[in-house]
Write a protein that holds these residues in place. Structure first.
Motif, short mmCIF file in Angstrom:
data_model
loop_
_atom_site.label_atom_id
_atom_site.label_comp_id
_atom_site.label_asym_id
_atom_site.label_seq_id
_atom_site.Cartn_x
_atom_site.Cartn_y
_atom_site.Cartn_z
N LEU A 8 53.48 32.59 31.95
CA LEU A 8 54.26 33.56 32.70
C LEU A 8 53.37 34.28 33.72
CD1 LEU A 8 56.27 35.20 29.77
CD2 LEU A 8 56.76 33.10 31.04
N ALA A 9 53.87 34.39 34.95
CA ALA A 9 53.13 35.09 36.00
C ALA A 9 54.11 35.48 37.11
CB ALA A 9 52.02 34.21 36.57
N THR A 10 54.35 36.76 37.26
CA THR A 10 55.21 37.22 38.36
C THR A 10 54.43 37.36 39.65
OG1 THR A 10 54.84 39.51 37.68
CG2 THR A 10 56.81 38.40 36.82
N ARG A 11 53.11 37.60 39.53
CA ARG A 11 52.22 37.66 40.70
C ARG A 11 51.00 36.78 40.39
NH1 ARG A 11 49.66 41.96 41.62
NH2 ARG A 11 50.09 43.13 39.71
N PRO A 12 51.08 35.50 40.66
CA PRO A 12 50.04 34.56 40.21
C PRO A 12 48.63 34.91 40.66
CG PRO A 12 51.95 33.37 41.01
CD PRO A 12 52.19 34.81 41.35
N LEU A 13 48.47 35.50 41.84
CA LEU A 13 47.14 35.74 42.39
C LEU A 13 46.60 37.13 42.08
CD1 LEU A 13 47.41 33.92 45.83
CD2 LEU A 13 46.70 33.03 43.61
N ALA A 14 47.17 37.81 41.12
CA ALA A 14 46.65 39.12 40.72
C ALA A 14 45.16 39.02 40.37
CB ALA A 14 47.44 39.66 39.54
N GLU A 15 44.37 39.96 40.86
CA GLU A 15 42.91 39.87 40.72
C GLU A 15 42.45 39.93 39.28
OE1 GLU A 15 40.93 42.70 43.17
OE2 GLU A 15 41.66 41.84 45.06
N ASN A 16 43.22 40.59 38.41
CA ASN A 16 42.79 40.67 37.01
C ASN A 16 43.09 39.41 36.22
OD1 ASN A 16 45.56 40.79 36.63
ND2 ASN A 16 45.57 42.81 35.65
N GLY A 17 43.68 38.41 36.89
CA GLY A 17 43.94 37.12 36.25
C GLY A 17 45.14 37.10 35.33
N LEU A 18 45.86 38.21 35.21
CA LEU A 18 46.97 38.29 34.27
C LEU A 18 48.32 38.09 34.93
CD1 LEU A 18 45.68 41.19 32.00
CD2 LEU A 18 45.53 38.72 31.63
N GLY A 19 48.33 37.69 36.20
CA GLY A 19 49.56 37.24 36.84
C GLY A 19 50.62 38.29 37.02
N GLY A 20 50.25 39.57 37.02
CA GLY A 20 51.23 40.62 37.20
C GLY A 20 52.06 40.92 35.98
N MET A 21 51.71 40.35 34.83
CA MET A 21 52.49 40.55 33.62
C MET A 21 52.08 41.84 32.91
SD MET A 21 54.62 38.09 33.51
CE MET A 21 55.24 38.32 31.85
N PRO A 22 53.01 42.47 32.17
CA PRO A 22 52.67 43.70 31.45
C PRO A 22 51.78 43.42 30.26
CG PRO A 22 54.89 42.97 30.89
CD PRO A 22 54.42 42.07 32.01
#
Length: 567
Positions: free
Chosen positions: A74-88
């Motif tokens: 699951l990743a709503t924002r795949p390129l999030a810098e923290n590597g967690l894909g924008g997931m909560p």
């Protein structure tokens, strides 16, 4: 639109490849997938809904006769810098379904899996108890969002041959070097099984690995060293629609090479060598890379990493037809004896040196002795046959390949000969070019016995477009008579494995600088049952269009050396 009209006039597997089938508003097997009527996404990309967590697609892998692994992340924002894909930072329940039909009317298995923050919200569903030799469709749902559907299959029953196997293999997909057109064309071949032989992603920061003419796309983020960095990089690659199409088309068997961690690493030795003070830091880096690799691949629980260690070599049986021995030639190898690159290195013949490590070597040789397969296929990463680049008395070879571990290669070759393996075939990636080779009992004696065959796939993109080439003009083929074929364009190899023969079509695309190129067959080789060695049945005429080099020597050196040194 009814289900029948949606699929009318379309091959169901082509529909899967081209659309990433979305089926909603259907209730089956106790799982209600609501949200409207069934729709087809555009031909090149599934249009995501706002907040869609399935931006990285779906995949399956490691098939057995009664099951396989299903994967999504699951990743709503795949390129999030923290590597967690924008997931909560919370666990998200994900429902899954397996069906016998593309419309999910005959659901045979369903359930719920937890996508946890600790595993970057990845999901691995390991199934058993299914029918052998069958196609199955699968999909996931969380909240109001439904994933694309994927097509997978179980292997034939161990006591049967089953039909001929359409198996493809690929390697080396450097995102910056071009578009993943070859993945799309491979998906359109409708293979039963896909092997990825390493360099699924590359660790470099933007523009630190440039090709002639400049890179086509950019990596996001710095060079991958941390877990967050590796997760982000995998997400960038998994966001590519052509790669997603290939994952949806068939189950995969994956092994890594070097760039999933760092260029030319060996065991616990980083690229810069065993004397560097960063050795402990490298093991931390390796642990991060392996964690992200598992999170992003359809692997079984047996491959869950433990710190800097991961179990990736394994064996997959395809009925009585084929046995796949998937190797790890990085984690247990001795360091390159004379450093990386193409060079004269007497120490390469040291009998104590190993590219597999003693435990894996024993496992492989035991597998040869116990094998009942018609075809024993060794899926591995680096060039197996000898490849001497010196026309004189010296032997100048790549120290990053099996040529740097001569005794290790001989023990394994002698092992399959002693075990009377019926049809040994080595599959290889790494070198960014198509090659085909007869495997010899003694490479220094061209008249020695042929004891097997090696098929080497080009890269998906790594090295850029490359150029078409006339195999007859290649100096390596003149020096090494057992080398039978070479081509420097991008592409993949697709094989058809039957009881009587294994046919290999070397596929190429003319360019990866722009998307959408057509694929064509450059050459075809056949291996006949119980007849070691290759028979060429087709060679497309050579076209003298040079894409990335000024002369043939530039192409040769770039191909051979590019994987053995940091650009």
């Amino acid at each position: 639109m009814t289900d029948g009209s949606l699929l009318s006039g379309l091959d169901r597997r082509s529909f899967l490849v081209n659309t990433g089938l979305i089926t909603t508003g259907i209730t089956a097997g106790g799982l209600a997938l609501t949200g409207g009527t069934a729709q087809a996404a555009p031909a090149t990309r599934r249009a995501p809904r706002p907040g869609d967590p399935f931006t990285l697609g779906v995949a399956s892998g490691d098939p057995s006769h009664d099951g396989f692994v299903l994967w999504t992340r699951l990743a709503t924002r795949p390129l999030a810098e923290n590597g967690l894909g924008g997931m909560p930072a919370k666990t998200v329940p994900v429902q899954w379904q397996v069906a016998e039909d593309a419309r999910f009317r005959r659901v045979v298995r369903h359930g719920t899996a937890d996508a946890r923050p600790a595993s970057a919200h990845s999901v691995h569903v390991e199934l058993s108890g299914l029918r052998p030799g069958r196609e199955y469709w699968y999909r996931f749902k969380t909240g109001k969002h439904v994933s694309p559907a994927g097509l997978t299959r179980t292997a034939p029953h161990p006591g049967t041959f089953g039909p001929a196997l359409a198996m493809a293999f690929v390697s080396c997909s450097q995102y910056e070097h071009g578009h993943f057109t070859a993945y799309r064309r491979l998906a359109e071949e409708h293979p039963d099984l896909i092997l990825h032989l390493g360099d699924y992603q590359y660790e470099y920061a933007k523009d630190s690995y440039e090709i002639p003419g400049g890179n086509v796309r950019d990596h996001e983020g710095p060079e991958t060293v941390t877990l967050a960095g590796y997760r982000q990089r995998h997400a960038q690659y998994k966001s590519d629609p052509d790669l997603q199409a290939a994952h949806r088309a068939a189950p995969w068997l994956v092994v890594f090479d070097d760039h999933e961690v760092e260029n030319n690493w060996a065991g616990d030795v980083p690229e810069e060598g065993s004397d560097t003070p960063e050795r402990d830091e490298f093991l931390k880096r390796r642990a991060a890379a392996f964690q992200a690799y598992y999170e992003n691949m359809p692997l079984r629980r047996g491959s869950v990493p433990h710190g800097p260690d991961i179990q990736i070599y394994r064996r997959v049986r395809w009925g009585r037809l084929a046995g796949f021995h998937m190797l790890d030639t990085r984690q247990f190898r001795d360091d390159q004896a004379c450093g990386d690159g193409n060079k004269v290195c007497p120490a390469a013949a040291d009998p104590a040196r190993s590219i597999t490590g003693a435990k894996q070597e024993k496992w492989l040789l035991d597998g040869f002795r116990r094998s009942e397969a018609r075809w024993d296929v060794i899926g591995q990463q680096v060039f197996f046959a000898q490849r001497d680049s010196d026309a004189g008395p010296l032997k100048k070879t790549s120290q990053d390949a099996w040529d740097g571990y001569v005794a290790s290669r001989k023990r394994i070759t002698d092992g399959w000969v002693a075990a009377k393996v019926r049809n040994p075939v080595v599959l290889t990636g790494d070198v960014h070019a198509h090659w085909a080779s007869d495997l010899k009992a003694d490479y220094d004696d061209p008249s020695s016995r042929t004891v097997g065959s090696e098929l080497v796939c080009s890269s998906i993109t790594s090295g850029g477009d490359g150029a078409d080439s006339n195999p007859a003009d290649h100096p390596y083929l003149k020096i090494n008579k057992h080398l039978r074929f070479y081509n420097n364009q991008r592409g993949y190899v697709i094989t058809r494995i039957g009881k009587d023969e294994m046919r290999a079509d070397f596929k190429t695309v003319p360019t990866v600088r722009t998307p959408g190129a057509a694929a064509s067959t450059k050459a075809t080789f056949v291996i006949h049952d119980r007849v070691p060695g290759l028979k060429q049945t087709y060679l497309r005429p050579y076209t003298s269009v040079r894409a990335t080099a000024e002369d043939p020597s530039d192409i040769i050196e770039y191909t051979i050396e590019s994987e053995n040194r940091r650009p």
